[in-house]
Design a protein around this motif. Structure first.
Motif, short mmCIF file in Angstrom:
data_model
loop_
_atom_site.label_atom_id
_atom_site.label_comp_id
_atom_site.label_asym_id
_atom_site.label_seq_id
_atom_site.Cartn_x
_atom_site.Cartn_y
_atom_site.Cartn_z
N THR A 77 -2.56 10.30 -1.01
CA THR A 77 -2.61 10.52 0.91
C THR A 77 -3.66 11.30 0.81
N SER A 78 -4.57 11.84 -0.31
CA SER A 78 -6.00 11.99 0.27
C SER A 78 -7.40 11.31 0.69
N ASN A 79 -6.88 10.35 0.20
CA ASN A 79 -7.72 8.78 0.04
C ASN A 79 -8.61 8.14 2.06
N GLU A 80 -9.52 8.74 2.29
CA GLU A 80 -9.67 8.77 4.23
C GLU A 80 -9.57 6.87 3.89
N LYS A 81 -10.04 6.09 3.14
CA LYS A 81 -9.75 5.13 3.84
C LYS A 81 -8.21 4.62 3.94
N GLY A 110 -5.06 -2.92 -2.83
CA GLY A 110 -6.64 -2.88 -3.40
C GLY A 110 -7.09 -1.68 -2.90
N LEU A 111 -6.60 -1.18 -1.54
CA LEU A 111 -7.05 0.25 -1.46
C LEU A 111 -6.18 1.52 -2.65
N ILE A 112 -5.25 1.37 -2.88
CA ILE A 112 -4.39 2.04 -4.13
C ILE A 112 -4.73 1.20 -5.67
N ALA A 113 -5.89 0.52 -5.90
CA ALA A 113 -6.03 -0.07 -7.54
C ALA A 113 -5.03 -0.32 -7.99
N VAL A 114 -3.59 -1.46 -7.17
CA VAL A 114 -2.65 -1.61 -7.93
C VAL A 114 -3.39 -3.01 -8.62
N PRO A 115 -2.89 -3.24 -9.70
CA PRO A 115 -3.74 -4.42 -10.86
C PRO A 115 -3.12 -5.66 -9.85
N ALA A 116 -3.29 -6.80 -9.73
CA ALA A 116 -2.39 -8.31 -9.22
C ALA A 116 -1.36 -8.56 -10.46
N SER A 117 -1.97 -8.04 -11.28
CA SER A 117 -0.14 -8.06 -12.17
C SER A 117 1.08 -7.41 -12.41
#
Length: 155
Positions: A77-81, A110-117
């Motif tokens: 929640t603190s990530n501006e993008k 993608g913005l929260i960097a969840v791996p595709a798997s």
């Protein structure tokens, strides 16, 4: 009287500075200074570590990238993008979460960097818990982010 005031001043100065020197605190944050003076937690080391961080301006980079003894955001929640993305795409993201797939949900992952798997499992969890994420019609984007964070943390 002057001698007594001088003795009292010296006494209090020794007590205050003495406890600060032996205090086990890391008041200099993260960055190059924290790496260069790691393990040295005395007052002088802390001053030099903070000065090093300020002089080289590397602490900001370390916080952003999660390097130089700095940690990245613990919650997204603190990530501006991410805040901007969710605020501008609330309806489209809600539709994708309800369906369990879609380009807005992919972009969010993608913005929260969840791996595709791991995305399919996350999408299913979000879809299953849709009513916990969008709790009412005029829910704010910050509430949506907090609710998603809660759902992901509990899965």
């Amino acid at each position: 009287m002057k001698k007594l005031l001088t003795v009292l001043f010296v006494f209090f100065a020794v007590i205050c500075l003495g406890t600060a020197v032996w205090a086990d605190q890391k008041n200099y944050g993260c960055g190059l200074g924290s790496m260069a003076f790691e393990g040295n937690d005395g007052l002088i080391s802390q001053v030099f570590a903070a000065t090093t961080n300020g002089t080289f301006g590397n602490q900001t980079f370390g916080i952003t990238s999660g390097t130089s003894n700095c940690e990245q955001f613990k919650t997204f929640t603190s990530n501006e993008k991410l805040n901007t993305f969710v605020a501008e795409n609330m309806d489209s993201l809600a539709k994708d979460i309800a369906r369990g797939h879609g380009e807005y949900l992919d972009a969010f992952a993608g913005l929260i960097a969840v791996p595709a798997s791991q995305r399919t499992a996350m999408y299913t969890s979000l879809q299953t818990n849709f009513s916990k994420i969008y709790t009412y019609d005029s829910v704010s984007y910050l509430d949506v982010l907090r609710n998603i964070d809660s759902v992901i943390a509990s899965s």
